[in-house]
Write a protein that holds these residues in place. Structure first.
Motif, short mmCIF file in Angstrom:
data_model
loop_
_atom_site.label_atom_id
_atom_site.label_comp_id
_atom_site.label_asym_id
_atom_site.label_seq_id
_atom_site.Cartn_x
_atom_site.Cartn_y
_atom_site.Cartn_z
N LYS A 279 28.50 42.86 51.59
CA LYS A 279 27.66 43.05 52.78
C LYS A 279 26.55 42.02 52.85
CE LYS A 279 26.22 46.90 54.27
NZ LYS A 279 25.55 48.21 54.39
N ALA A 280 26.09 41.56 51.69
CA ALA A 280 25.01 40.56 51.66
C ALA A 280 25.54 39.14 51.78
CB ALA A 280 24.22 40.70 50.36
N GLY A 281 26.86 38.99 51.93
CA GLY A 281 27.44 37.65 52.07
C GLY A 281 27.56 36.90 50.77
N VAL A 282 27.41 37.61 49.64
CA VAL A 282 27.46 36.97 48.32
C VAL A 282 28.89 37.06 47.78
CG1 VAL A 282 26.61 37.00 45.95
CG2 VAL A 282 25.06 37.53 47.84
N ARG A 283 29.46 35.94 47.45
CA ARG A 283 30.82 35.91 46.91
C ARG A 283 30.77 36.00 45.39
NH1 ARG A 283 34.26 31.03 49.00
NH2 ARG A 283 32.64 29.89 47.87
N GLU B 208 42.62 44.14 36.16
CA GLU B 208 42.63 44.87 37.43
C GLU B 208 41.22 45.04 37.99
OE1 GLU B 208 44.15 49.18 39.24
OE2 GLU B 208 44.72 48.54 37.21
N THR B 209 40.28 45.44 37.13
CA THR B 209 38.90 45.64 37.58
C THR B 209 38.26 44.34 38.02
OG1 THR B 209 38.62 47.56 36.12
CG2 THR B 209 36.62 46.47 36.91
N LEU B 210 38.48 43.30 37.25
CA LEU B 210 37.91 41.99 37.59
C LEU B 210 38.50 41.45 38.90
CD1 LEU B 210 37.85 40.36 34.04
CD2 LEU B 210 35.90 41.28 35.32
N THR B 211 39.78 41.69 39.12
CA THR B 211 40.42 41.25 40.36
C THR B 211 39.88 42.03 41.55
OG1 THR B 211 42.44 40.67 39.17
CG2 THR B 211 42.62 40.95 41.55
N LEU B 212 39.64 43.34 41.37
CA LEU B 212 39.08 44.17 42.43
C LEU B 212 37.71 43.65 42.87
CD1 LEU B 212 38.93 46.75 44.19
CD2 LEU B 212 37.97 47.92 42.18
N ILE B 213 36.87 43.32 41.91
CA ILE B 213 35.53 42.82 42.22
C ILE B 213 35.61 41.53 43.04
CG2 ILE B 213 33.43 41.83 41.22
CD1 ILE B 213 33.85 43.71 38.82
N ALA B 214 36.44 40.61 42.58
CA ALA B 214 36.54 39.32 43.25
C ALA B 214 37.09 39.47 44.67
CB ALA B 214 37.42 38.38 42.43
N ARG B 215 38.16 40.23 44.82
CA ARG B 215 38.77 40.38 46.14
C ARG B 215 37.86 41.09 47.14
NH1 ARG B 215 45.08 42.03 44.67
NH2 ARG B 215 45.72 39.94 44.00
N THR B 216 37.07 42.03 46.66
CA THR B 216 36.17 42.76 47.55
C THR B 216 35.17 41.82 48.21
OG1 THR B 216 36.35 44.78 46.22
CG2 THR B 216 34.44 44.60 47.67
N GLY C 22 35.58 38.41 48.54
CA GLY C 22 36.16 37.16 49.03
C GLY C 22 36.21 36.07 47.99
N GLY C 23 35.96 36.43 46.73
CA GLY C 23 36.05 35.46 45.64
C GLY C 23 37.43 35.46 45.03
N ALA C 24 37.54 34.98 43.80
CA ALA C 24 38.83 34.90 43.13
C ALA C 24 38.68 35.27 41.66
CB ALA C 24 39.41 33.49 43.26
N TYR C 25 39.78 35.79 41.10
CA TYR C 25 39.82 36.10 39.67
C TYR C 25 40.45 34.92 38.94
CZ TYR C 25 41.55 37.94 35.26
OH TYR C 25 41.84 38.11 33.93
N HIS C 26 39.81 34.51 37.85
CA HIS C 26 40.29 33.38 37.06
C HIS C 26 40.60 33.85 35.65
CE1 HIS C 26 38.70 30.61 40.19
NE2 HIS C 26 37.79 31.57 40.31
#
Length: 316
Positions: free
Chosen positions: A215-219, A247-255, A257-261
């Motif tokens: 919501k704050a625009g922070v990726r 799975e948890t790390l991917t959820l955070i990133a996708r929420t 607009g970032g990416a999991y590495h």
């Protein structure tokens, strides 16, 4: 267009106009003398083309001397980046040599060293709680020192990592209420959080915290440090099994607009700096024009001198 020395332009153009007027007056007097003597006056615009080019060259040189610059949009990597590094006990596991934390520190250092001065970098160390060990600053040596000081301790709360990173970005204490209320943090589109963790969350609502960032625009980019097979760590005399939670790390990133590495080994960790995309901003920056104008002025002066010599046998 802007000028660094407008006075130079004013003086230069005044001199150029004075020279042009002097040439015109001289030509008229010469024509009058020749006409009074009954001598035909050589006419035509070509006669004064060389002189005209010379005067034009002086005028262009005056503009160049004023230091003109055009404002052009230039894309560049900029903004604020918070490196949130997991320092919980599970980061002492050795499935990434020599330990997960050491691997995360190495990747974080490489990331910091790869960033331009236009990026302000801060560091947050987190376990169940979180501490901003280096506030966002253009002096990247502060971030490097903060990364080097990290030690393993305690459990893991990825939600706390996110809210503490948001606090470092906004400069205000950020708390996501237990009832799910997400605070209004404003909009920070140039900010990015990079989380280095094995993803084993032991407290807090990760999805709510990630939604607050979104919501704050922070990726948020997440870097998984560890292996799915996991390893055993010794905590207060107890042997605990710990494995990477992708799975948890991917959820955070996708929420957000970032990416999991994934970074399950040292080689992949070393390449993290190149795989994380930061925000590109466009800013207006001055583009000096003096060099091109000087080249044009020299061409005009050279052409004018050559034509004058060819037609009259003298420079002016």
């Amino acid at each position: 267009m802007s000028l660094s020395s407008p006075l130079v332009l004013v003086v230069g153009l005044m001199v150029t106009v004075a020279l042009g007027w002097g040439v015109v007056v001289s030509a008229r007097r010469r024509a009058g003398v020749l006409a009074a003597a009954g001598v035909a006056v050589p006419g035509g615009r070509r006669t004064y083309l060389g002189v005209g080019l010379t005067i034009a060259g002086l005028g262009v040189l005056a503009v160049a001397g004023a230091g003109p610059a055009a404002m052009v949009p230039v894309p560049r990597t900029a903004g604020t980046v918070i490196l949130a590094v997991d320092v919980s006990n599970s980061m002492g596991a050795d499935d990434v040599a020599p330990t997960r934390l050491a691997g995360a520190q190495r990747a974080a250092r490489a990331f910091v060293e790869a960033q331009p001065d236009s990026v302000d970098i801060g560091v947050v160390a987190f376990e169940r709680g979180a501490l901003t060990t280096a506030r966002p600053d253009a002096d990247h040596s502060l971030a490097l020192k903060a990364v080097d000081r990290l030690k393993v301790t305690g459990g893991t709360s990825l939600a706390t990592a996110i809210t503490a990173s948001l606090s470092a970005i906004t400069g205000e204490q950020v708390v996501v209420d237990r009832d799910g209320t997400i605070p209004d943090l404003g909009y920070w589109p140039s900010a990015t959080i990079v989380i280095f963790s094995d993803g084993q969350n032991q407290g807090g609502d990760v999805e709510q915290a990630a939604t607050a960032a979104q919501k704050a625009g922070v990726r948020i980019h997440t870097v998984g440090v560890g292996t799915p097979a996991g390893a055993t760590v010794n905590v207060d005399g107890f042997h605990l099994r710990t494995a990477l939670d992708e799975e948890t790390l991917t959820l955070i990133a996708r929420t957000t607009g970032g990416a999991y590495h994934p970074a399950s080994d040292a080689a992949r960790l070393d390449g993290i700096a190149d795989s994380i995309d930061l925000r590109l901003t466009v800013s207006d920056e001055p583009l000096p024009l003096a060099g091109g104008l000087i080249g044009l002025a020299l061409a005009l002066l050279t052409g004018g001198a050559a034509l004058t010599v060819l037609r009259s046998g003298r420079v002016i």
